[in-house]
Write a protein that holds these residues in place. Structure first.
Motif, mmCIF file in Angstrom:
data_model
loop_
_atom_site.group_PDB
_atom_site.id
_atom_site.type_symbol
_atom_site.label_atom_id
_atom_site.label_comp_id
_atom_site.label_asym_id
_atom_site.label_seq_id
_atom_site.Cartn_x
_atom_site.Cartn_y
_atom_site.Cartn_z
ATOM 1 N N ASN A 22 -20.122 18.760 -19.315
ATOM 2 C CA ASN A 22 -20.027 19.257 -20.699
ATOM 3 C C ASN A 22 -21.384 19.550 -21.317
ATOM 4 O OD1 ASN A 22 -16.976 18.885 -21.375
ATOM 5 N ND2 ASN A 22 -17.585 17.046 -20.265
ATOM 6 N N ALA A 23 -22.406 19.635 -20.485
ATOM 7 C CA ALA A 23 -23.780 19.821 -20.955
ATOM 8 C C ALA A 23 -23.985 21.174 -21.637
ATOM 9 C CB ALA A 23 -24.739 19.675 -19.780
ATOM 10 N N ALA A 24 -25.113 21.290 -22.336
ATOM 11 C CA ALA A 24 -25.411 22.499 -23.111
ATOM 12 C C ALA A 24 -25.362 23.763 -22.256
ATOM 13 C CB ALA A 24 -26.786 22.367 -23.771
ATOM 14 N N ASP A 25 -25.871 23.674 -21.024
ATOM 15 C CA ASP A 25 -25.879 24.871 -20.176
ATOM 16 C C ASP A 25 -24.518 25.149 -19.536
ATOM 17 O OD1 ASP A 25 -26.597 22.463 -18.996
ATOM 18 O OD2 ASP A 25 -27.977 23.335 -17.562
ATOM 19 N N ASN A 26 -23.522 24.310 -19.839
ATOM 20 C CA ASN A 26 -22.158 24.595 -19.383
ATOM 21 C C ASN A 26 -21.236 24.859 -20.569
ATOM 22 O OD1 ASN A 26 -22.366 24.446 -16.600
ATOM 23 N ND2 ASN A 26 -22.199 22.212 -16.585
ATOM 24 N N TYR B 20 -19.467 13.186 -16.555
ATOM 25 C CA TYR B 20 -18.911 13.686 -17.823
ATOM 26 C C TYR B 20 -19.962 14.489 -18.596
ATOM 27 C CZ TYR B 20 -17.772 13.744 -22.753
ATOM 28 O OH TYR B 20 -17.594 14.160 -24.043
ATOM 29 N N LEU B 21 -21.163 13.924 -18.707
ATOM 30 C CA LEU B 21 -22.231 14.589 -19.465
ATOM 31 C C LEU B 21 -22.635 15.907 -18.808
ATOM 32 C CD1 LEU B 21 -24.312 11.413 -20.376
ATOM 33 C CD2 LEU B 21 -23.170 12.939 -22.012
ATOM 34 N N ALA B 22 -22.772 15.892 -17.486
ATOM 35 C CA ALA B 22 -23.182 17.100 -16.768
ATOM 36 C C ALA B 22 -22.153 18.221 -16.940
ATOM 37 C CB ALA B 22 -23.391 16.780 -15.295
ATOM 38 N N LEU C 71 -35.986 14.771 -22.565
ATOM 39 C CA LEU C 71 -35.126 13.586 -22.580
ATOM 40 C C LEU C 71 -34.602 13.334 -23.989
ATOM 41 C CD1 LEU C 71 -36.858 11.022 -20.193
ATOM 42 C CD2 LEU C 71 -34.855 12.447 -19.798
ATOM 43 N N ARG C 72 -35.182 14.072 -24.916
ATOM 44 C CA ARG C 72 -34.738 13.940 -26.302
ATOM 45 C C ARG C 72 -34.180 15.266 -26.812
ATOM 46 N NH1 ARG C 72 -36.384 9.817 -29.680
ATOM 47 N NH2 ARG C 72 -37.874 8.312 -28.852
ATOM 48 N N ILE C 73 -33.098 15.161 -27.568
ATOM 49 C CA ILE C 73 -32.518 16.324 -28.233
ATOM 50 C C ILE C 73 -33.543 16.832 -29.254
ATOM 51 C CG2 ILE C 73 -30.597 17.065 -29.730
ATOM 52 C CD1 ILE C 73 -29.204 14.387 -28.523
ATOM 53 N N LEU D 20 -25.478 18.701 -26.419
ATOM 54 C CA LEU D 20 -26.775 18.708 -27.103
ATOM 55 C C LEU D 20 -27.962 18.643 -26.140
ATOM 56 C CD1 LEU D 20 -26.001 16.399 -30.195
ATOM 57 C CD2 LEU D 20 -26.008 18.894 -30.103
ATOM 58 N N LEU D 21 -27.696 18.484 -24.835
ATOM 59 C CA LEU D 21 -28.784 18.501 -23.842
ATOM 60 C C LEU D 21 -28.296 19.219 -22.595
ATOM 61 C CD1 LEU D 21 -30.345 14.871 -23.809
ATOM 62 C CD2 LEU D 21 -31.500 16.970 -24.538
ATOM 63 N N PRO D 22 -29.225 19.861 -21.875
ATOM 64 C CA PRO D 22 -28.810 20.490 -20.611
ATOM 65 C C PRO D 22 -28.496 19.447 -19.541
ATOM 66 C CG PRO D 22 -31.176 20.797 -20.964
ATOM 67 C CD PRO D 22 -30.634 20.145 -22.199
ATOM 68 N N LYS D 23 -27.792 19.880 -18.537
ATOM 69 C CA LYS D 23 -27.383 19.019 -17.419
ATOM 70 C C LYS D 23 -28.568 18.267 -16.816
ATOM 71 C CE LYS D 23 -24.791 19.831 -13.065
ATOM 72 N NZ LYS D 23 -25.749 19.857 -11.948
ATOM 73 N N ARG D 24 -29.657 18.989 -16.564
ATOM 74 C CA ARG D 24 -30.816 18.351 -15.917
ATOM 75 C C ARG D 24 -31.384 17.206 -16.758
ATOM 76 N NH1 ARG D 24 -32.299 23.431 -17.799
ATOM 77 N NH2 ARG D 24 -34.121 23.586 -19.166
ATOM 78 N N SER D 25 -31.284 17.328 -18.073
ATOM 79 C CA SER D 25 -31.772 16.267 -18.957
ATOM 80 C C SER D 25 -30.886 15.027 -18.870
ATOM 81 C CB SER D 25 -31.798 16.747 -20.408
ATOM 82 O OG SER D 25 -32.737 17.781 -20.571
#
Ligand code: HEC
Ligand code: HEC
Length: 189
Positions: free
Chosen positions: A105-109, A101-103, A129-131, A67-72
């Motif tokens: 599986n992030a939105a941009d991956n 883990y988050l990075a 910083l917010r979805i 639900l968020l990109p890696k950078r977020s």
């Protein structure tokens, strides 16, 4: 000369028709998917990290990484001591493991439906910083009144996805599964 013209036309027609097919395919795909989604492939991959599910679900449900990109995620995870006014600090080791883990599986991956839609409308210069700040999210939710969200004691804010999306916990946000507390079914009108 004539041959060249014909070739150009063929190329143009091919490009045009394939573009049309892509659009048609997208729409058709969405229709089928809303039927197929229920109980099957969710809109975004569900959480499959035990530490994350435990540590990040104390105050809200554990948001899916997609639900968020890696950078977020990376930015959010470095400011846990002041996390939207709360202290959500973790040990350095846990913070590192969860950030990874988050990075990963992030939105941009992700090639899942919702992350793809989220990323499409988000400029690379932005690190939300917010979805709920993602343009696609704002657009999808703008039809709701304050009474349904911020003034609704059973919801409080758009951040509590699972109050309305009854299958949010498994990564499914399809329209037919929405029930806003205190209001009639969203689908009924
Ligand atoms: C101590 C409570 C607490 C813990 C623990 C916590 N959060 Fe939060 N989180 C909040 C609050 C409060 C908000 C803001 C909710 C609001 O605006 O209504 C929030 C918001 C968020 C948002 C933005 C949601 C939106 O509005 O789009 C994300 C993303 C998030 N948290 C991720 C995490 C992650 C990842 C962890 C685990 C490392 C975590 N949170 C742990 C309290 C917490
Ligand atoms: C107050 C209730 C409510 C909350 C809270 C809420 N939503 Fe929604 N959401 C809706 C409604 C209603 C729609 C359908 C809008 C429409 O008619 O198209 C929707 C639509 C969506 C869609 C589009 C569905 C699709 O098929 O494309 C997504 C994705 C989504 N929400 C994700 C989220 C996420 C993620 C959160 C939490 C950060 C959230 N929502 C919080 C009510 C809510």
């Amino acid at each position: 000369m004539k041959l060249k013209f014909t070739l150009t036309s063929i190329v143009m027609i091919t490009v045009l028709t394939s573009t049309l097919f892509v659009f048609a395919d997208d729409e058709e795909h969405e229709e089928h998917e809303s039927v197929a989604t229920v109980g099957k492939t969710p809109g975004v991959a569900s959480v499959d990290n035990e530490m994350y599910a435990k540590e990040c679900s104390a105050c809200h449900f554990a948001y899916q990484a997609g639900l968020l990109p890696k950078r977020s995620w990376e930015k959010l995870m470095t400011g846990l001591e002041d996390h939207f006014g709360e202290n959500a600090e973790l040990s350095i080791e846990m913070q590192a493991e969860l950030t990874q883990y988050l990075a990963e599986n992030a939105a941009d991956n992700s090639l899942d439906k919702i992350p793809m839609k989220f990323m499409r409308g988000l400029s690379e210069a932005e690190t939300p910083l917010r979805i709920t700040e993602i343009p696609y999210m704002k657009r999808e939710h703008r039809e709701m009144s304050k009474q349904m969200v911020t003034e609704n004691p059973d919801v409080k804010s758009l951040s509590y996805c699972d109050k309305c999306h009854t299958r949010a916990a498994v990564g499914s946000y399809s329209e037919r599964e929405i029930k806003i507390p205190g209001f009639k079914n969203w689908d009924d009108d």
